[in-house]
Write a protein that holds these residues in place. Structure first.
Motif, mmCIF file in Angstrom:
data_model
loop_
_atom_site.group_PDB
_atom_site.id
_atom_site.type_symbol
_atom_site.label_atom_id
_atom_site.label_comp_id
_atom_site.label_asym_id
_atom_site.label_seq_id
_atom_site.Cartn_x
_atom_site.Cartn_y
_atom_site.Cartn_z
ATOM 1 N N ILE A 13 0.857 -1.184 0.000
ATOM 2 C CA ILE A 13 0.000 0.000 0.000
ATOM 3 C C ILE A 13 0.893 1.234 0.000
ATOM 4 O O ILE A 13 1.979 1.218 0.582
ATOM 5 N N ALA A 15 1.696 5.278 0.912
ATOM 6 C CA ALA A 15 1.440 6.137 2.075
ATOM 7 C C ALA A 15 0.179 6.973 1.903
ATOM 8 O O ALA A 15 -0.598 7.143 2.842
ATOM 9 N N VAL A 18 -3.068 4.922 2.887
ATOM 10 C CA VAL A 18 -3.196 4.245 4.183
ATOM 11 C C VAL A 18 -4.485 4.627 4.915
ATOM 12 O O VAL A 18 -5.215 3.765 5.402
ATOM 13 N N GLN A 21 -7.630 3.394 3.076
ATOM 14 C CA GLN A 21 -7.770 1.951 3.237
ATOM 15 C C GLN A 21 -8.288 1.617 4.636
ATOM 16 O O GLN A 21 -9.155 0.756 4.795
ATOM 17 N N TYR A 49 -0.141 -3.383 8.629
ATOM 18 C CA TYR A 49 -1.445 -3.114 9.229
ATOM 19 C C TYR A 49 -2.209 -4.431 9.216
ATOM 20 O O TYR A 49 -2.409 -5.022 8.154
ATOM 21 N N LEU A 62 3.190 -1.148 4.201
ATOM 22 C CA LEU A 62 3.670 0.149 3.751
ATOM 23 C C LEU A 62 5.181 0.181 3.935
ATOM 24 O O LEU A 62 5.663 0.033 5.059
ATOM 25 N N HIS A 64 8.232 2.558 3.937
ATOM 26 C CA HIS A 64 8.251 4.014 4.116
ATOM 27 C C HIS A 64 9.605 4.468 4.667
ATOM 28 O O HIS A 64 10.191 3.788 5.515
#
Length: 130
Positions: A13, A15, A18, A21, A49, A62, A64
């Motif tokens: 996913i 950023a 997020v 979602q 998540y 994610l 990041h």
């Protein structure tokens, strides 16, 4: 050998997706189980998540940069503020839109946070005898 994201069968996913979602999961009746953070050692983290609906887990990943703020899902799932603050304590991650920011004092007191930087608390519980 499979990577940690393949083992979890986590959907990647971005950023900027997020929060949307999280809202979609909430609207469908999913509960937020938790979030997990993995330091990739290259200046990035994987944030997983974990959601549940009817005992079926769904995971999102994610990837990041550690030095860029992460969108907070705490406005959607209020309880996320705890794991987001914990991630800040342990990995020094910043979260944009966090509903309650403990400023790295969720688990650590000010004396510790002013002298030790994230990640991880490095204070020993073993006392040396003089």
């Amino acid at each position: 050998m499979p990577t940690h994201s393949e083992i979890l069968n986590a959907t990647p996913i971005a950023a900027d997706a997020v929060v949307a979602q999280a809202k979609s999961m909430f609207d469908q009746g999913y509960r937020l189980v938790t979030m997990s953070v993995v330091d990739l050692g290259d200046g990035n983290v994987d944030i997983f998540y974990h959601y549940d609906l009817n005992n079926e887990m769904t995971h999102f990943r994610l990837t990041h940069p550690k030095d860029k703020p992460v969108p907070s899902i705490s406005p959607v799932y209020f309880a996320a503020l705890l794991v987001e603050n914990e991630s800040r304590d342990h990995f020094n991650l910043q979260f944009d839109g966090l509903v309650l920011d403990f400023n790295r004092t969720l688990y650590l007191d000010e004396e510790i946070t002013s002298t030790i930087s994230a990640p991880f608390c490095k204070i020993s519980t073993i006392q040396k005898k003089d």
